[in-house]
Design an enzyme around this catalytic site. Structure first.
Site, PDB file in Angstrom:
ATOM      1  N   SER A  24      -6.726   0.239   3.367  1.00  0.00           N
ATOM      2  CA  SER A  24      -7.277  -0.759   2.379  1.00  0.00           C
ATOM      3  C   SER A  24      -7.759  -1.800   3.012  1.00  0.00           C
ATOM      4  CB  SER A  24      -6.302  -1.064   1.455  1.00  0.00           C
ATOM      5  OG  SER A  24      -6.998  -2.072   0.511  1.00  0.00           O
ATOM      6  N   ALA A  60      -5.912   5.011  -1.793  1.00  0.00           N
ATOM      7  CA  ALA A  60      -6.146   5.207  -0.351  1.00  0.00           C
ATOM      8  C   ALA A  60      -4.812   5.159   0.420  1.00  0.00           C
ATOM      9  CB  ALA A  60      -6.627   3.531  -0.122  1.00  0.00           C
ATOM     10  N   ASP A 104     -11.020  -8.753  -4.870  1.00  0.00           N
ATOM     11  CA  ASP A 104     -11.538  -8.265  -6.218  1.00  0.00           C
ATOM     12  C   ASP A 104     -11.616  -9.442  -7.267  1.00  0.00           C
ATOM     13  OD1 ASP A 104     -11.683  -5.683  -4.913  1.00  0.00           O
ATOM     14  OD2 ASP A 104      -9.663  -5.415  -5.835  1.00  0.00           O
ATOM     15  N   HIS A 147      -8.241  -4.844   1.885  1.00  0.00           N
ATOM     16  CA  HIS A 147      -7.471  -5.696   1.276  1.00  0.00           C
ATOM     17  C   HIS A 147      -6.486  -6.251   2.362  1.00  0.00           C
ATOM     18  CE1 HIS A 147      -9.203  -6.059  -2.779  1.00  0.00           C
ATOM     19  NE2 HIS A 147      -9.489  -4.923  -2.644  1.00  0.00           N
ATOM     20  N   HIS A 165     -15.744  -5.864  -5.532  1.00  0.00           N
ATOM     21  CA  HIS A 165     -15.074  -6.011  -4.358  1.00  0.00           C
ATOM     22  C   HIS A 165     -15.914  -6.724  -3.231  1.00  0.00           C
ATOM     23  CE1 HIS A 165     -12.267  -4.296  -0.995  1.00  0.00           C
ATOM     24  NE2 HIS A 165     -13.245  -4.689  -0.436  1.00  0.00           N
ATOM     25  N   GLU A 192     -18.488  -0.634  -6.367  1.00  0.00           N
ATOM     26  CA  GLU A 192     -17.557  -1.523  -6.801  1.00  0.00           C
ATOM     27  C   GLU A 192     -18.109  -3.059  -6.798  1.00  0.00           C
ATOM     28  OE1 GLU A 192     -13.709  -1.689  -4.799  1.00  0.00           O
ATOM     29  OE2 GLU A 192     -13.179   0.438  -5.104  1.00  0.00           O
ATOM     30  N   GLN A 215       0.898  -1.220   0.043  1.00  0.00           N
ATOM     31  CA  GLN A 215      -0.134   0.005  -0.125  1.00  0.00           C
ATOM     32  C   GLN A 215       0.894   1.391  -0.163  1.00  0.00           C
ATOM     33  OE1 GLN A 215      -3.688  -0.204   2.560  1.00  0.00           O
ATOM     34  NE2 GLN A 215      -2.500  -2.058   3.227  1.00  0.00           N
TER      35      GLN A 215
END
Ligand SMILES: [Zn+2]
Length: 345
Positions: free
Chosen positions: A259, A254, A268, A261, A320, A317, A233
């Protein structure tokens, strides 16, 4: 006149109490009532539930002895010499104390129940009380309070919890690495292998969902971007700063740690129909529509739905997915909420 009013009073009493899960079908000699009927519990905290047992005279027409302040006959008391047996269905819920106070007309018990810290939002349990020939149940639902899981710097204190809430206001700790990352077993798209990882439970669920899409519909789904470390990130953010300048970078990408994630619980996904890309058009494809309608069966939600941008802080999204486990995902899906709204409602 007097008889009618008494009958009405009794009927009202029975209607009220029969809605409170008290059951004492045959040979009614007592009634058990939990209050409240449903309790929301926060992991790590205790809550008090009251159990009331009331003797009822069955000699003729039912008479509520406790409200009429009449003494029950000895026959009624016989089978209730022991206190009610109270059991709880979920091992994560513990009864700390349940001290019954017996009087001539009934029993009242304040039950202190503790929800284990490990329980996740959306999980549930029941407390059952058995007393003589009566039983009653009350429902317990776990819901975390996100305000109890964040420090003064905006860093979440429950990063490894399956129900951790991460968004632009709630960052993951910079040094957090999920404890059980595995490489996903489903088809992937990118060669940067870090993104092909998820936590074990999320990976298993993704596997199941992709298999269902294939066998139920013949759809081909692929995993594009899953786990994203803090280091990655930072790298992506710095890349944007160099490319577009600090101000623009802050708007389009971000801040490191924000995130979802990074939890290892978000993936995703894409399909050949949209050329393996992450695009809003995926939401309009048969595959995207199937995912939106079925992801909850496998414990996933569409984390950033259309029309909820102000709440989630993200554009729509359709690709996601966030894994939350089937109970929580089901509730969020059926109530048509975002993950943020779930905690507020
Ligand atoms: Zn994503």
């Amino acid at each position: 006149m007097k008889i009618i009013s008494k009958t009405l009073r009794l009927s009202a009493f029975f209607i009220l109490f029969s809605t409170l899960f008290s059951s004492c079908a045959d040979g009614r000699t007592a009634m058990l009532v939990f209050n409240p009927q449903e309790t929301e519990l926060e992991p790590g905290l205790t809550s008090e539930i009251t159990l009331t047992a009331i003797f009822v005279d069955t000699d003729s027409e039912p008479k509520i002895l406790s409200t009429d302040i009449q003494k029950p006959g000895k026959a009624h008391l016989k089978q209730f010499t022991d206190p009610p047996v109270i059991t709880v269905s979920n091992p994560g819920l513990k009864i700390l104390s349940a001290e019954p106070v017996v009087s001539g007309t009934g029993i009242k018990a304040g039950i202190i129940i503790l929800a284990s810290k490990e329980l996740i939002s959306g999980s549930s349990g029941t407390i059952t009380a058995n007393w003589g020939n009566c039983s009653a149940e009350t429902a317990l639902k776990i819901k975390k309070n996100p305000l109890s899981c964040i420090d003064s710097d905006g860093v979440v204190t429950d990063p490894a919890a399956y129900d951790v809430l991460v968004n632009k206001q709630r960052r993951m700790p910079a040094d957090y690495v999920p404890p059980d990352l595995v490489r996903v077993e489903v088809p992937t798209i990118l060669s940067f292998d870090e993104v092909n990882h998820l936590r074990q439970a999320a990976s298993d669920a993704l596997n199941e969902m992709f298999a269902a899409a294939r066998t139920e519909k013949g759809y081909e789904l692929l995993a594009r971007s899953g786990y994203r470390s803090y280091k990655t990130q930072v790298m992506l953010y710095d890349l944007n700063v160099r490319e577009y300048g600090e101000e623009q970078a802050a708007r389009i990408s971000a801040q490191p740690g924000t995130s979802e994630h990074m939890t290892g619980l978000a993936m995703d996904i894409s399909s050949p129909e949209v050329n393996y890309q992450l695009t809003k058009a995926f939401g309009e494809t048969e595959q995207g529509l199937w995912v939106a309608a079925n992801a909850h069966r496998f414990g996933f939600i569409i984390r950033y739905p259309e029309g909820k941008e102000d709440i989630t802080g993200y554009d729509y999204e359709p690709w996601h997915l966030r894994w939350l486990g089937p109970e929580l995902a089901e509730e969020i899906y059926t109530r048509n909420l975002t993950f943020e709204e779930y905690f507020l409602n």
